[in-house]
Design a protein around this motif. Structure first.
Motif, short mmCIF file in Angstrom:
data_model
loop_
_atom_site.label_atom_id
_atom_site.label_comp_id
_atom_site.label_asym_id
_atom_site.label_seq_id
_atom_site.Cartn_x
_atom_site.Cartn_y
_atom_site.Cartn_z
N GLU A 92 0.84 -1.19 0.00
CA GLU A 92 0.00 0.00 0.00
C GLU A 92 0.88 1.25 0.00
O GLU A 92 1.91 1.30 0.69
N VAL A 93 0.47 2.27 -0.74
CA VAL A 93 1.20 3.53 -0.80
C VAL A 93 1.10 4.25 0.55
O VAL A 93 0.04 4.26 1.18
N GLY A 94 2.20 4.87 1.00
CA GLY A 94 2.17 5.62 2.25
C GLY A 94 1.34 6.87 2.14
O GLY A 94 1.22 7.48 1.07
N CYS A 95 0.72 7.28 3.25
CA CYS A 95 -0.17 8.45 3.29
C CYS A 95 -1.34 8.29 2.33
O CYS A 95 -1.84 9.26 1.75
N GLY A 96 -1.78 7.08 2.12
CA GLY A 96 -2.91 6.81 1.24
C GLY A 96 -3.36 5.37 1.40
O GLY A 96 -2.80 4.61 2.19
N ARG A 97 -4.36 4.98 0.63
CA ARG A 97 -4.88 3.62 0.71
C ARG A 97 -4.81 2.88 -0.61
O ARG A 97 -5.31 1.76 -0.73
N ASP A 98 -4.19 3.50 -1.61
CA ASP A 98 -4.05 2.83 -2.90
C ASP A 98 -3.05 1.69 -2.80
O ASP A 98 -1.96 1.84 -2.24
N ARG A 99 -3.43 0.55 -3.35
CA ARG A 99 -2.56 -0.61 -3.33
C ARG A 99 -1.88 -0.80 -4.69
O ARG A 99 -2.38 -0.34 -5.71
#
Length: 240
Positions: free
Chosen positions: A212-219
């Motif tokens: 998962e990308v940091g500071c976000g929820r996109d995988r």
């Protein structure tokens, strides 16, 4: 014993430039890359006091190519800066393939790789010291596109990258067996799923990891290919 590690497929590119008639090319001022210090920004600034995420440059000293697919760099155990490398630390926990320079959130650091002397008897998940190596800055060097370190255990590591791949050389002490640990579940923001496949005939380790990308929820899913230049003497895997 020396082992070369190749990631992906290297790409060779030749470019020719044609100047207008009567125009001559300017002479370069020399190799300005020799003045670059990749370690700048890997520690806290002496005059800053805004918190650990802002007191440093959040960068990494490892091998990178402009807009390239890999940024192969060491990650330290003491993780005070999002770049993954904290200059005052003296312990490396892996040489991961992906980093983000200057980001204020921890991100990527996928697929940590670390050589060690001898064959491990425990998984890095149950015994984190299995994937730890001490080092000194006096035995470390970084230039644009290249990184090298001689670890305290006597193992030498040299890394470089191309636009779409990375090349690594690992030199083990002559009298000791060497093992290369590959952690498909080692992304800094946790791994939701991962897989590794070993092909001893072609000297290949392939797989993927979902993080998962940091500071976000996109995988995102990262696919990798690790190729050795010599046969594997032995191998094994852990699950969880």
């Amino acid at each position: 014993m020396k082992t070369w590690v190749a990631w992906g497929r290297a790409l060779s590119l030749a470019v020719a430039l044609v100047l207008p008639a009567g125009q001559t090319a300017a002479q370069p001022a020399g190799d300005l890359a020799v003045f670059v210090d990749p370690f700048i920004g890997t520690g806290p600034a002496p005059s800053a006091s805004y918190g650990q995420e802002f007191d440093g440059g959040d960068v990494f000293p490892g091998a990178a190519y402009p807009s390239g697919m890999l940024s192969w760099s060491p990650d330290t155990v003491e993780h005070r800066l999002p770049g993954g490398y904290f200059y005052p630390d003296r312990t490396i926990k892996g040489l991961s393939l992906t980093h983000f320079s200057g980001r204020g959130c921890t991100v990527y650091q996928d697929l940590p790789i670390l050589p060690r002397v001898g064959i491990p008897t425990a998984s890095p998940r149950t015994d984190p010291t299995v994937m730890r190596a001490g080092f000194s800055h006096t035995n470390e060097a970084a230039t644009p596109g290249a990184y090298s370190v001689n670890l305290d255990n006597g193992i030498g590591v040299s890394l470089t990258v191309t636009p779409r791949s990375g090349l690594g050389r690992v030199t083990f002490p002559a009298a000791d067996a060497g093992t290369l640990l590959v952690d498909a579940g080692g992304s800094i923001n946790d791994t939701f799923d991962s897989a590794i496949n070993i092909d001893p005939v072609r000297h290949l380790v392939t797989g993927w990891t979902l993080s998962e990308v940091g500071c976000g929820r996109d995988r995102y899913t990262l696919y990798f290919v690790l190729e050795f230049d010599r046969p594997l003497l032995d191998y094994g895997t852990w699950s969880e």
